[in-house]
Design an enzyme around this catalytic site. Structure first.
Site, PDB file in Angstrom:
ATOM      1  N   CYS A 111      43.260  41.634  42.968  1.00  0.00           N
ATOM      2  CA  CYS A 111      43.589  40.354  42.323  1.00  0.00           C
ATOM      3  C   CYS A 111      45.096  40.156  42.152  1.00  0.00           C
ATOM      4  CB  CYS A 111      42.878  40.241  40.977  1.00  0.00           C
ATOM      5  SG  CYS A 111      41.091  40.343  41.133  1.00  0.00           S
ATOM      6  N   HIS A 156      46.478  35.322  36.111  1.00  0.00           N
ATOM      7  CA  HIS A 156      45.272  35.517  36.910  1.00  0.00           C
ATOM      8  C   HIS A 156      44.075  35.060  36.075  1.00  0.00           C
ATOM      9  CE1 HIS A 156      42.168  37.120  39.313  1.00  0.00           C
ATOM     10  NE2 HIS A 156      41.920  38.166  38.540  1.00  0.00           N
ATOM     11  N   ASN A 185      36.746  33.685  38.581  1.00  0.00           N
ATOM     12  CA  ASN A 185      37.790  34.583  39.068  1.00  0.00           C
ATOM     13  C   ASN A 185      37.776  34.567  40.605  1.00  0.00           C
ATOM     14  OD1 ASN A 185      39.287  36.780  39.902  1.00  0.00           O
ATOM     15  ND2 ASN A 185      38.469  38.197  38.374  1.00  0.00           N
TER      16      ASN A 185
END
Ligand code: COA
Length: 310
Positions: free
Chosen positions: A116, A239, A269
């Site tokens: 990520c 994020h 996500n």
């Protein structure tokens, strides 16, 4: 490390139309909207149907080129951050070169895996390469087909992720005000806290603890490197893993939650795509935004923080 004067000159994003709501999940798993919303803030996520991380990367890249009517012939570096390519080689970046019709040019193109945190890592790599003087224009993309690696029977992870891509075109700048700063890092974890082999497996609480510890640290470190305070930053782009994680970071830093951009309610996500996607979404509505701070964390463990002008 010397400062890197660079500028994001255009951005683009893409998410598939197909939406899966929390109620849709409650039909296939023992879960419900209330649990997912209160634990994560996520309500919906976009799930690709017949598209791959390559297709989504191309669509976001094309948007970045078209948004500013950018002369794509200038692009001489393509870096894609992804953990979900359907093929090991060619890289997604190679395929984007071909799809953009740039095969006649001598372009350096490759993919990276920093989970990520991948996009922030890729921006630092691009910044270093263009600051060297050897490259002039970098197309940096985060593209993830997370639904292809989800364990659809695991309610604790399946509900978290979505599919999307975001792209940014970065050029070198001769304005010292455009200096970019990074504080990226990693801490190798071989205990399987966050593991994808071949599907996502995660000890959620452990990841949560890591995230709420590293994110404020990374923000402080990158501000310190830049010699700036949080008041010098127009927006923080974190994020998009979990609303509660971002809320905890805001509280820890004594900042109003509004300083942190969010769209996880709609997209979940999207791993390496979350930061560039949100950047483009926000730039579209607020073209005047100048200095942003990216902060992310992910499998590895990895983390990334950057301050740059857009
Ligand atoms: N619906 C209903 N119940 C669920 C559920 C779901 N989708 N997922 C898990 N549960 C249950 C668990 O089975 C557990 O039940 P039990 O107490 O009977 O054993 C209970 O809810 C609590 O589970 P737990 O995992 O401790 O919940 P949590 O409060 O830690 O929240 C996460 C789980 C995943 C939302 C949270 O840990 C998190 O966001 N972690 C970070 C993950 C992340 O960001 N990953 C990406 C990194 S890039």
């Amino acid at each position: 490390m010397k400062n890197l004067p660079i500028k994001i000159v255009s951005t683009g994003r893409y998410a598939p139309d197909n939406v899966m709501t929390n109620d849709d999940f409650s039909k296939i798993l023992d879960t419900n909207d209330e649990w997912i919303t209160t634990r994560t803030g996520i309500k919906r996520r976009h799930i690709a149907q017949g598209e791959t991380a390559i297709d989504m990367a191309y669509k976001a890249a094309l948007k970045a080129v078209e948004n500013k009517n950018y002369d794509k012939e200038k692009i001489d570096l393509i870096i894609v951050a992804s953990i979900t390519s359907p093929v090991k080689t060619p890289s997604i970046a190679n395929l984007i070169q071909a799809k953009l019709g740039l095969n006649h040019k001598n372009i350096v193109a490759f993919d990276i895996n920093a989970a990520c945190s991948g996009f922030v890592y890729a921006v630092e790599i691009a910044a270093s390469m263009i600051s060297s003087g050897n490259y002039k224009s970098a197309l940096v993309i985060g593209s993830e087909h997370m639904s292809s690696i989800i364990d659809w029977e695991d309610r604790s992870t399946a509900i978290l992720f979505g599919d999307a891509a975001g792209a940014a075109i970065i050029e070198v700048s001769d304005n010292p005000k455009d200096n970019a700063y990074f504080w990226n890092g990693s801490r190798g974890d071989d205990t399987g806290i966050l593991w994808i082999d071949p599907k996502v497996k995660m000890a959620g609480r452990e990841v949560y603890k890591f995230a709420v510890d590293i994110m404020p640290k990374a923000i402080h470190k990158v501000l310190e490197k830049a010699g700036l305070t949080i008041d010098d930053i127009d927006y923080i782009i974190p994020h998009q893993a979990n609303y509660r994680i971002i809320q905890s970071v805001a509280k820890d830093m004594n900042l109003p939650i509004e300083r942190f951009l969010m769209n996880l309610e709609e997209y979940g996500n999207t791993s390496a795509a979350s930061i560039p996607f949100l950047l483009d979404e926000h730039k579209t509505n607020n073209p005047e935004v100048k200095r942003v701070l990216f902060v992310g964390f992910g499998g590895g463990f990895t983390w990334g923080a950057a301050i740059l002008n857009v």
